[in-house]
Design an enzyme around this catalytic site. Structure first.
Site, PDB file in Angstrom:
ATOM      1  N   ILE A  86     -31.313  98.950  82.779  1.00  0.00           N
ATOM      2  CA  ILE A  86     -32.505  98.117  82.925  1.00  0.00           C
ATOM      3  C   ILE A  86     -32.531  97.174  81.736  1.00  0.00           C
ATOM      4  O   ILE A  86     -32.280  97.591  80.600  1.00  0.00           O
ATOM      5  CB  ILE A  86     -33.810  98.950  83.026  1.00  0.00           C
ATOM      6  CG1 ILE A  86     -35.032  98.052  83.201  1.00  0.00           C
ATOM      7  CG2 ILE A  86     -33.950  99.896  81.864  1.00  0.00           C
ATOM      8  CD1 ILE A  86     -36.329  98.791  83.502  1.00  0.00           C
ATOM      9  N   GLU A 120     -30.834 108.104  80.667  1.00  0.00           N
ATOM     10  CA  GLU A 120     -30.271 108.457  79.376  1.00  0.00           C
ATOM     11  C   GLU A 120     -30.387 107.239  78.475  1.00  0.00           C
ATOM     12  O   GLU A 120     -30.168 106.110  78.924  1.00  0.00           O
ATOM     13  CB  GLU A 120     -28.818 108.824  79.562  1.00  0.00           C
ATOM     14  CG  GLU A 120     -28.177 109.358  78.328  1.00  0.00           C
ATOM     15  CD  GLU A 120     -26.825 109.907  78.694  1.00  0.00           C
ATOM     16  OE1 GLU A 120     -26.683 111.128  78.755  1.00  0.00           O
ATOM     17  OE2 GLU A 120     -25.947 109.081  78.944  1.00  0.00           O
ATOM     18  N   ASN A 125     -32.105 103.789  70.096  1.00  0.00           N
ATOM     19  CA  ASN A 125     -32.858 102.754  70.808  1.00  0.00           C
ATOM     20  C   ASN A 125     -34.334 103.138  70.885  1.00  0.00           C
ATOM     21  O   ASN A 125     -34.863 103.471  71.950  1.00  0.00           O
ATOM     22  CB  ASN A 125     -32.258 102.537  72.204  1.00  0.00           C
ATOM     23  CG  ASN A 125     -32.799 101.296  72.874  1.00  0.00           C
ATOM     24  OD1 ASN A 125     -33.794 100.716  72.454  1.00  0.00           O
ATOM     25  ND2 ASN A 125     -32.141 100.891  73.944  1.00  0.00           N
ATOM     26  N   TYR A 132     -40.273 104.255  77.544  1.00  0.00           N
ATOM     27  CA  TYR A 132     -40.239 105.326  78.536  1.00  0.00           C
ATOM     28  C   TYR A 132     -41.326 106.369  78.279  1.00  0.00           C
ATOM     29  O   TYR A 132     -41.969 106.832  79.229  1.00  0.00           O
ATOM     30  CB  TYR A 132     -38.857 105.981  78.583  1.00  0.00           C
ATOM     31  CG  TYR A 132     -37.784 105.025  79.031  1.00  0.00           C
ATOM     32  CD1 TYR A 132     -37.902 104.323  80.233  1.00  0.00           C
ATOM     33  CD2 TYR A 132     -36.658 104.791  78.250  1.00  0.00           C
ATOM     34  CE1 TYR A 132     -36.929 103.433  80.634  1.00  0.00           C
ATOM     35  CE2 TYR A 132     -35.674 103.906  78.662  1.00  0.00           C
ATOM     36  CZ  TYR A 132     -35.815 103.227  79.853  1.00  0.00           C
ATOM     37  OH  TYR A 132     -34.860 102.351  80.255  1.00  0.00           O
TER      38      TYR A 132
END
Length: 167
Positions: A86, A120, A125, A132
């Site tokens: 994404i 994952e 990051n 998320y």
């Protein structure tokens, strides 16, 4: 003496035309550009093409005025889907487009009776991890030394965090 008239005005709201579309091979140049802007280890063009052309995958773009500003690739199974990739154009980040793209995917998955989403993310990051977590994902596992190329230390491996969202 100045006798000006004061009026209250409503702020002008400009509607933006956003669309979601299935990715096709014709979109590859836009996707490669977005992928390269956002990753120290971008997917190669051929890997992106393979994912788009795989009929089992759900690959969508988000566009403004017919210009692709982001994409998402997911692989559904029986009751679970995995987000493969994404990414949102750097100039359009932090404006809610990633949220819209994720919500579009979740709607599509619910229509297919899929009840959870797995992904994952690199341990380094933090922006993605925060994104998320904000959307209700939970960390469920860690893959030690999963990534061969570390984003910050190229000679070291990097852990991968597995996250899940149930809906």
């Amino acid at each position: 003496m100045n006798s000006g008239i004061t009026t209250k005005t409503k702020p002008i709201i400009k509607l933006i035309s956003i669309s979601f579309n299935r990715l096709s091979r014709d979109d590859i140049d836009s996707i490669v550009l977005i992928e390269q802007q956002n990753s120290h280890n971008p997917w190669p063009k051929n890997q992106l093409i393979e994912s788009i052309l795989n009929p089992a995958n759900l690959c969508y773009s988000i566009s403004i005025k017919n210009k692709i500003i982001g994409f998402l690739m997911a692989m559904p199974t029986l009751d679970t889907a995995d987000i493969l990739n994404i990414s949102i154009n750097k100039a359009c980040q932090r404006k809610g487009y990633g949220n819209k793209l994720l919500h579009y995917l979740i709607k599509e998955l619910k229509d297919r009776m899929i009840s959870q989403l797995i992904l994952e993310v690199r341990a380094s990051n933090q922006a993605a991890i925060d994104f998320y977590l904000k959307h209700g994902f939970e960390e469920i596992s860690l893959r030690k030394n999963y990534y061969m190329n570390n984003s910050k230390h190229p000679n070291q491996k990097e852990d991968g965090i597995i996250m899940r969202l149930k809906f």
